[in-house]
Design a protein around this motif. Structure first.
Motif, PDB file in Angstrom:
ATOM      1  N   ASP A 121       0.828  -1.219   0.000  1.00  8.01           N
ATOM      2  CA  ASP A 121       0.000   0.000   0.000  1.00  8.01           C
ATOM      3  C   ASP A 121       0.858   1.264   0.000  1.00  8.01           C
ATOM      4  OD1 ASP A 121      -2.430  -1.334  -0.030  1.00  8.01           O
ATOM      5  OD2 ASP A 121      -2.506  -1.514   2.146  1.00  8.01           O
ATOM      6  N   LYS A 122       1.935   1.254   0.773  1.00  8.33           N
ATOM      7  CA  LYS A 122       2.825   2.408   0.833  1.00  8.33           C
ATOM      8  C   LYS A 122       3.470   2.669  -0.524  1.00  8.33           C
ATOM      9  CE  LYS A 122       6.931   4.174   3.227  1.00  8.33           C
ATOM     10  NZ  LYS A 122       7.981   3.858   4.241  1.00  8.33           N
ATOM     11  N   ASN A 123       3.880   1.599  -1.204  1.00  8.18           N
ATOM     12  CA  ASN A 123       4.492   1.762  -2.521  1.00  8.18           C
ATOM     13  C   ASN A 123       3.483   2.287  -3.537  1.00  8.18           C
ATOM     14  OD1 ASN A 123       6.865   0.783  -1.454  1.00  8.18           O
ATOM     15  ND2 ASN A 123       6.568  -1.298  -2.213  1.00  8.18           N
ATOM     16  N   SER A 124       2.245   1.792  -3.461  1.00 10.25           N
ATOM     17  CA  SER A 124       1.200   2.295  -4.362  1.00 10.25           C
ATOM     18  C   SER A 124       0.970   3.783  -4.157  1.00 10.25           C
ATOM     19  CB  SER A 124      -0.107   1.526  -4.147  1.00 10.25           C
ATOM     20  OG  SER A 124      -0.038   0.226  -4.658  1.00 10.25           O
ATOM     21  N   GLU A 125       0.961   4.201  -2.905  1.00  8.10           N
ATOM     22  CA  GLU A 125       0.780   5.626  -2.612  1.00  8.10           C
ATOM     23  C   GLU A 125       1.922   6.452  -3.201  1.00  8.10           C
ATOM     24  OE1 GLU A 125       0.421   6.004   1.590  1.00  8.10           O
ATOM     25  OE2 GLU A 125      -1.496   4.923   1.694  1.00  8.10           O
ATOM     26  N   GLY A 126       3.161   5.922  -3.090  1.00  8.29           N
ATOM     27  CA  GLY A 126       4.306   6.633  -3.653  1.00  8.29           C
ATOM     28  C   GLY A 126       4.219   6.769  -5.159  1.00  8.29           C
ATOM     29  N   TRP A 127       3.848   5.664  -5.834  1.00  8.61           N
ATOM     30  CA  TRP A 127       3.706   5.726  -7.296  1.00  8.61           C
ATOM     31  C   TRP A 127       2.534   6.618  -7.694  1.00  8.61           C
ATOM     32  CZ3 TRP A 127       7.707   4.759  -9.918  1.00  8.61           C
ATOM     33  CH2 TRP A 127       8.558   3.698  -9.633  1.00  8.61           C
ATOM     34  N   ASN A 128       1.472   6.609  -6.901  1.00  7.06           N
ATOM     35  CA  ASN A 128       0.334   7.490  -7.186  1.00  7.06           C
ATOM     36  C   ASN A 128       0.739   8.953  -7.118  1.00  7.06           C
ATOM     37  OD1 ASN A 128      -2.279   6.506  -7.901  1.00  7.06           O
ATOM     38  ND2 ASN A 128      -2.351   5.393  -5.969  1.00  7.06           N
ATOM     39  N   ALA A 129       1.529   9.297  -6.108  1.00  8.40           N
ATOM     40  CA  ALA A 129       1.994  10.682  -5.968  1.00  8.40           C
ATOM     41  C   ALA A 129       2.866  11.065  -7.166  1.00  8.40           C
ATOM     42  CB  ALA A 129       2.769  10.848  -4.666  1.00  8.40           C
ATOM     43  N   GLU A 130       3.712  10.136  -7.598  1.00  6.93           N
ATOM     44  CA  GLU A 130       4.568  10.407  -8.757  1.00  6.93           C
ATOM     45  C   GLU A 130       3.736  10.610 -10.015  1.00  6.93           C
ATOM     46  OE1 GLU A 130       8.372  10.670 -10.792  1.00  6.93           O
ATOM     47  OE2 GLU A 130       7.647  10.980  -8.757  1.00  6.93           O
ATOM     48  N   LEU A 131       2.737   9.762 -10.219  1.00  6.27           N
ATOM     49  CA  LEU A 131       1.887   9.897 -11.400  1.00  6.27           C
ATOM     50  C   LEU A 131       1.082  11.191 -11.354  1.00  6.27           C
ATOM     51  CD1 LEU A 131       0.867   8.598 -14.017  1.00  6.27           C
ATOM     52  CD2 LEU A 131      -0.909   7.459 -12.664  1.00  6.27           C
ATOM     53  N   LYS A 132       0.592  11.548 -10.175  1.00  4.36           N
ATOM     54  CA  LYS A 132      -0.157  12.800 -10.032  1.00  4.36           C
ATOM     55  C   LYS A 132       0.728  13.991 -10.380  1.00  4.36           C
ATOM     56  CE  LYS A 132      -2.935  15.428  -6.710  1.00  4.36           C
ATOM     57  NZ  LYS A 132      -3.456  15.489  -5.302  1.00  4.36           N
ATOM     58  N   ASN A 133       1.981  13.925  -9.966  1.00  4.82           N
ATOM     59  CA  ASN A 133       2.921  14.996 -10.286  1.00  4.82           C
ATOM     60  C   ASN A 133       3.168  15.088 -11.786  1.00  4.82           C
ATOM     61  OD1 ASN A 133       4.809  17.077  -9.661  1.00  4.82           O
ATOM     62  ND2 ASN A 133       6.470  15.603  -9.948  1.00  4.82           N
ATOM     63  N   HIS A 187       1.075  14.137 -14.152  1.00  2.00           N
ATOM     64  CA  HIS A 187      -0.150  14.593 -14.815  1.00  2.00           C
ATOM     65  C   HIS A 187      -0.563  16.004 -14.399  1.00  2.00           C
ATOM     66  CE1 HIS A 187      -0.820  11.071 -17.024  1.00  2.00           C
ATOM     67  NE2 HIS A 187      -1.339  10.321 -16.079  1.00  2.00           N
ATOM     68  N   ARG A 188       0.196  16.580 -13.489  1.00  2.21           N
ATOM     69  CA  ARG A 188      -0.169  17.905 -12.985  1.00  2.21           C
ATOM     70  C   ARG A 188      -0.265  18.906 -14.121  1.00  2.21           C
ATOM     71  NH1 ARG A 188       2.675  22.452 -11.590  1.00  2.21           N
ATOM     72  NH2 ARG A 188       1.693  23.786 -10.037  1.00  2.21           N
ATOM     73  N   ASN A 189      -1.394  19.561 -14.218  1.00  3.03           N
ATOM     74  CA  ASN A 189      -1.609  20.577 -15.237  1.00  3.03           C
ATOM     75  C   ASN A 189      -0.790  21.810 -14.880  1.00  3.03           C
ATOM     76  OD1 ASN A 189      -2.619  22.652 -16.886  1.00  3.03           O
ATOM     77  ND2 ASN A 189      -4.629  21.694 -16.982  1.00  3.03           N
ATOM     78  N   PRO A 190       0.056  22.291 -15.810  1.00  2.25           N
ATOM     79  CA  PRO A 190       0.861  23.470 -15.479  1.00  2.25           C
ATOM     80  C   PRO A 190       0.031  24.705 -15.165  1.00  2.25           C
ATOM     81  CG  PRO A 190       0.994  22.963 -17.825  1.00  2.25           C
ATOM     82  CD  PRO A 190       0.316  21.798 -17.163  1.00  2.25           C
TER      83      PRO A 190
END
Length: 368
Positions: free
Chosen positions: A176-188, A190-193
């Motif tokens: 679960d912790k690793n999924s959260e880390g990858w989710n944060a990376e993906l969100k970053n 996909h972050r709209n400038p």
């Protein structure tokens, strides 16, 4: 339009994986050493029943000679497409697509409007590399949904793609912790400038204090810009590992396809003035685009006592890219236009004006 068909891509998909292979290849470690192949578990749903030569699920993996699993699937899938049929395709992949595969998958989706693709990835493939981050952007632009696998997804794959012999799925440590880390990376990624800054980021990163009090934190480069043309365009970027905010800004403006017969005025607000390398890039970009007029405001001066950074600031000024120190007026403007301020007024921090005057005097000496 057919994908680039691969000579060895006509093999049938596998039906199941052995438990050890699944656990090893799909483990969502932050650093997944030794996992050099991509495994792709797929499901295809249509508005008709599946035929024997077109199974509704299966597994592909990378083949020899750099035939990646995504392209092997496309070559197999393309030969089985039926006119007028709508397809909902789901991938569960051990690695997200590389930039080359992302390009081909995006082109395939753009050419086949009846195909919808959902990608659930255990890990992101070399996510710090710009080309792979851009590849994920292109997939999103082509209507592909990209997400990170959760515990529920791993359990689903175990039940449907693994020869588990009635054994339940055993989550590995820190799943679960690793999924959260990858989710944060993906969100970053996909972050709209054009997303607004948070109040906390603005007050932390744009403050012009000489020294920070405990608890210390890293002050990164944030760049907010405003482009005046037929329409007002705004955006924000921040430093990412190996990719400066200035480079992201240059790429963003360069990709807009601006009318070269029209003059555009761009104002940038920096937390740190550009480093010597980024100063050269900004000058080259403006000189190569005579329809752009750039002005820079900065909260603080970056390594202003080192000669090469002094030269960078002088190079900007001498190339008609003026650099000015932000005052209360510019901070308030940024607060109003680039921050999710929830209707609250800007509250200047202690000694803001004094810090601005000191930095302004320092910049004046540098430019003179």
């Amino acid at each position: 339009t057919a994908p680039r068909l691969l000579p060895s891509a006509h093999r049938k998909p596998m039906k199941t994986l052995c438990p050890d292979t699944f656990t090893f290849e799909f483990e969502n470690l932050p650093e997944a050493y030794g996992r050099n192949s991509t495994y792709l578990c797929f499901e295809v749903k249509t508005n008709t029943l599946p035929s024997p030569d077109f199974p509704d699920s299966g597994i592909f993996q990378n083949q020899k000679h750099r035939h990646h699993a995504e392209l092997v699937f496309l070559a197999w899938f393309f030969k089985r497409l039926r006119l007028g049929e709508c397809y909902q395709v789901t991938w569960y992949v051990s690695w997200s697509p590389c930039s080359r595969c992302a390009d081909q998958v995006a082109n395939f989706l753009k050419s086949h409007g009846t195909v919808r693709l959902r990608i659930l990835a255990s890990r992101l493939y070399f996510s710090k590399k710009l080309e792979n981050r851009e590849g994920l952007h292109r997939l999103s632009q082509a209507r592909a949904e990209v997400k990170i696998m959760s515990l529920k997804d791993f359990e689903y794959c175990w039940e449907n793609f693994v020869n588990h012999e009635e054994k339940p799925f055993q989550p590995w440590m820190n799943l679960d912790k690793n999924s959260e880390g990858w989710n944060a990376e993906l969100k970053n990624i996909h972050r709209n400038p054009r997303d607004l800054l948070t109040e906390g980021i603005f007050y932390q990163q744009f403050n012009n204090k000489h020294k920070l009090k405990k608890p210390y934190y890293k002050r990164k480069t944030y760049l907010c810009y405003e482009l005046n043309g037929p329409q007002l365009v705004k955006g924000c970027f921040h430093y990412e590992e190996g990719h400066h905010a200035e480079s992201q800004f240059i790429e963003e403006i360069g990709s807009m396809g601006l009318d070269q017969g029209r003059l555009y005025f761009i104002t940038c607000y920096f937390t740190w003035s550009p480093c010597h390398s980024c100063a050269r890039k900004l000058v080259s970009f403006v000189k190569g685009n005579s329809h752009l007029c750039l002005k820079i405001y900065t909260s603080r001066l970056y390594y202003h006592w080192i000669w090469k950074y002094i030269q960078g600031l002088q190079h900007l000024q001498n190339s008609d890219v003026p650099v000015t120190v932000m005052t209360d007026r510019e901070f308030e403007y940024c607060w109003t236009n680039f921050v999710d301020n929830k209707g609250m007024p800007f509250e200047p921090w202690e000694k803001l004006d004094s810090y601005s005057k000191n930095i302004e005097e320092r910049l004046k000496r540098i430019l003179e």
